[in-house]
Motif scaffolding. Structure first.
Motif, PDB file in Angstrom:
ATOM      1  N   THR A  17     -62.477  -7.372   8.001  1.00  0.00           N
ATOM      2  CA  THR A  17     -61.653  -7.482   8.971  1.00  0.00           C
ATOM      3  C   THR A  17     -60.887  -9.071   9.083  1.00  0.00           C
ATOM      4  N   SER A  18     -59.543  -9.071   8.623  1.00  0.00           N
ATOM      5  CA  SER A  18     -58.986 -10.352   8.403  1.00  0.00           C
ATOM      6  C   SER A  18     -58.137 -10.597   9.632  1.00  0.00           C
ATOM      7  N   SER A  19     -57.691  -9.596  10.486  1.00  0.00           N
ATOM      8  CA  SER A  19     -57.061  -9.911  11.699  1.00  0.00           C
ATOM      9  C   SER A  19     -57.916 -10.790  12.691  1.00  0.00           C
ATOM     10  N   PRO A  20     -57.459 -11.787  13.413  1.00  0.00           N
ATOM     11  CA  PRO A  20     -58.057 -12.484  14.276  1.00  0.00           C
ATOM     12  C   PRO A  20     -58.349 -11.756  15.732  1.00  0.00           C
ATOM     13  N   THR A  21     -57.390 -10.532  15.940  1.00  0.00           N
ATOM     14  CA  THR A  21     -57.818  -9.561  17.034  1.00  0.00           C
ATOM     15  C   THR A  21     -58.580  -8.259  16.625  1.00  0.00           C
ATOM     16  N   GLY A  22     -58.698  -8.334  15.556  1.00  0.00           N
ATOM     17  CA  GLY A  22     -59.377  -6.976  14.992  1.00  0.00           C
ATOM     18  C   GLY A  22     -61.045  -6.887  15.273  1.00  0.00           C
ATOM     19  N   PRO A  23     -61.669  -6.031  15.111  1.00  0.00           N
ATOM     20  CA  PRO A  23     -63.017  -5.805  15.140  1.00  0.00           C
ATOM     21  C   PRO A  23     -63.740  -6.862  14.541  1.00  0.00           C
ATOM     22  N   ASP A  51     -62.617  -8.575  24.096  1.00  0.00           N
ATOM     23  CA  ASP A  51     -63.846  -8.364  25.098  1.00  0.00           C
ATOM     24  C   ASP A  51     -64.320  -9.504  26.104  1.00  0.00           C
ATOM     25  N   TYR A  52     -63.773 -10.847  25.863  1.00  0.00           N
ATOM     26  CA  TYR A  52     -63.908 -11.802  26.827  1.00  0.00           C
ATOM     27  C   TYR A  52     -63.419 -11.364  28.290  1.00  0.00           C
ATOM     28  N   LYS A  53     -62.071 -10.560  28.038  1.00  0.00           N
ATOM     29  CA  LYS A  53     -61.684 -10.167  29.061  1.00  0.00           C
ATOM     30  C   LYS A  53     -61.896  -8.834  29.955  1.00  0.00           C
ATOM     31  N   ALA A  54     -62.787  -8.142  28.988  1.00  0.00           N
ATOM     32  CA  ALA A  54     -63.099  -6.816  29.135  1.00  0.00           C
ATOM     33  C   ALA A  54     -64.685  -6.741  29.747  1.00  0.00           C
ATOM     34  N   GLY A  55     -65.168  -7.826  30.130  1.00  0.00           N
ATOM     35  CA  GLY A  55     -66.499  -7.982  30.827  1.00  0.00           C
ATOM     36  C   GLY A  55     -67.750  -8.289  29.948  1.00  0.00           C
ATOM     37  N   MET A  56     -67.592  -8.526  28.752  1.00  0.00           N
ATOM     38  CA  MET A  56     -68.719  -8.804  27.743  1.00  0.00           C
ATOM     39  C   MET A  56     -69.950  -9.616  28.421  1.00  0.00           C
ATOM     40  N   LEU A  57     -69.371 -10.881  28.807  1.00  0.00           N
ATOM     41  CA  LEU A  57     -70.319 -11.706  29.440  1.00  0.00           C
ATOM     42  C   LEU A  57     -70.854 -11.323  30.819  1.00  0.00           C
ATOM     43  N   ASP A  58     -70.369 -10.364  31.441  1.00  0.00           N
ATOM     44  CA  ASP A  58     -70.892  -9.946  32.774  1.00  0.00           C
ATOM     45  C   ASP A  58     -72.038  -8.985  32.292  1.00  0.00           C
ATOM     46  N   LYS A  72     -61.552 -20.123  25.544  1.00  0.00           N
ATOM     47  CA  LYS A  72     -61.545 -21.249  24.454  1.00  0.00           C
ATOM     48  C   LYS A  72     -62.779 -21.212  23.637  1.00  0.00           C
ATOM     49  N   ALA A  73     -64.106 -21.490  24.273  1.00  0.00           N
ATOM     50  CA  ALA A  73     -65.493 -21.475  23.689  1.00  0.00           C
ATOM     51  C   ALA A  73     -65.739 -19.825  23.108  1.00  0.00           C
ATOM     52  N   TRP A  74     -65.454 -19.124  23.994  1.00  0.00           N
ATOM     53  CA  TRP A  74     -65.631 -17.555  23.471  1.00  0.00           C
ATOM     54  C   TRP A  74     -64.809 -17.466  22.156  1.00  0.00           C
ATOM     55  N   ASN A  75     -63.794 -17.824  21.918  1.00  0.00           N
ATOM     56  CA  ASN A  75     -62.943 -17.710  20.796  1.00  0.00           C
ATOM     57  C   ASN A  75     -63.461 -18.324  19.779  1.00  0.00           C
ATOM     58  N   LYS A  98     -61.845   1.115  29.754  1.00  0.00           N
ATOM     59  CA  LYS A  98     -62.135   0.124  28.630  1.00  0.00           C
ATOM     60  C   LYS A  98     -62.652  -1.023  28.856  1.00  0.00           C
ATOM     61  N   LYS A  99     -63.485  -0.991  29.964  1.00  0.00           N
ATOM     62  CA  LYS A  99     -64.463  -2.148  30.503  1.00  0.00           C
ATOM     63  C   LYS A  99     -65.554  -2.036  29.730  1.00  0.00           C
TER      64      LYS A  99
END
Length: 155
Positions: A17-23, A51-58, A72-75, A98-99
């Motif tokens: 997976t070479s895309s920075p937005t890919g899985p 997934d940072y914005k999709a609630g992973m940390l919650d 930024k730290a997540w990325n 998609k949460k």
């Protein structure tokens, strides 16, 4: 006689997976049986940067203390994990909106024993409180076991 699994990450045929937005890892490592056993409109897939914005940390906060992690730290951590594409396999379960409602990981350890074998350690199984009782944790564990087998772990 030992032989590597066909999708072992060191194989030249292992998809990357070479895309920075890919899985985080190839979707071909997700068990079709586990996917079909999820509740209707739920999906299971590799972790993604978004997934940072999709609630992973919650979801992880159900399990333990997470801390105040900014995007930024997540990325930065996601990029670090992605560069080790054959060590960390983190997956998420998402609901119809998609949460992220569940997560788990398998970490692959390289051994000297068993002919330089690989061992998969299942870690950080977490399911959102309002999603518990739907067998999502069981499905996550089953999916992680499938991944470990596919990448060549002997246990």
């Amino acid at each position: 006689m030992w032989s590597p699994a066909p999708l072992h990450p060191n194989s030249p045929h292992f998809p990357s997976t070479s895309s920075p937005t890919g899985p985080l890892f190839p979707t071909t490592l997700i068990s079709p049986d586990v996917s079909s056993a999820l509740p209707e409109n739920y999906t299971i897939r590799p972790l993604q940067r978004s997934d940072y914005k999709a609630g992973m940390l919650d979801v992880l906060r159900v399990l333990t203390t997470v801390g105040d992690i900014g995007e930024k730290a997540w990325n930065e951590r996601y990029d670090w994990l992605a560069r080790r594409g054959d060590e960390y396999y983190i997956l998420v379960v998402c609901n119809a909106e998609k949460k992220v409602v569940g997560t788990g990981a398998v970490v692959v350890e390289r051994k000297f024993i068993h002919n330089l074998g690989l061992v998969g350690h299942i870690e950080d199984i977490a399911v959102a409180k309002d999603q518990q009782g739907k067998k999502l944790g069981l499905r996550i564990i089953q999916a992680l076991g499938f991944i470990a087998e596919k990448v060549g772990c002997y246990k």
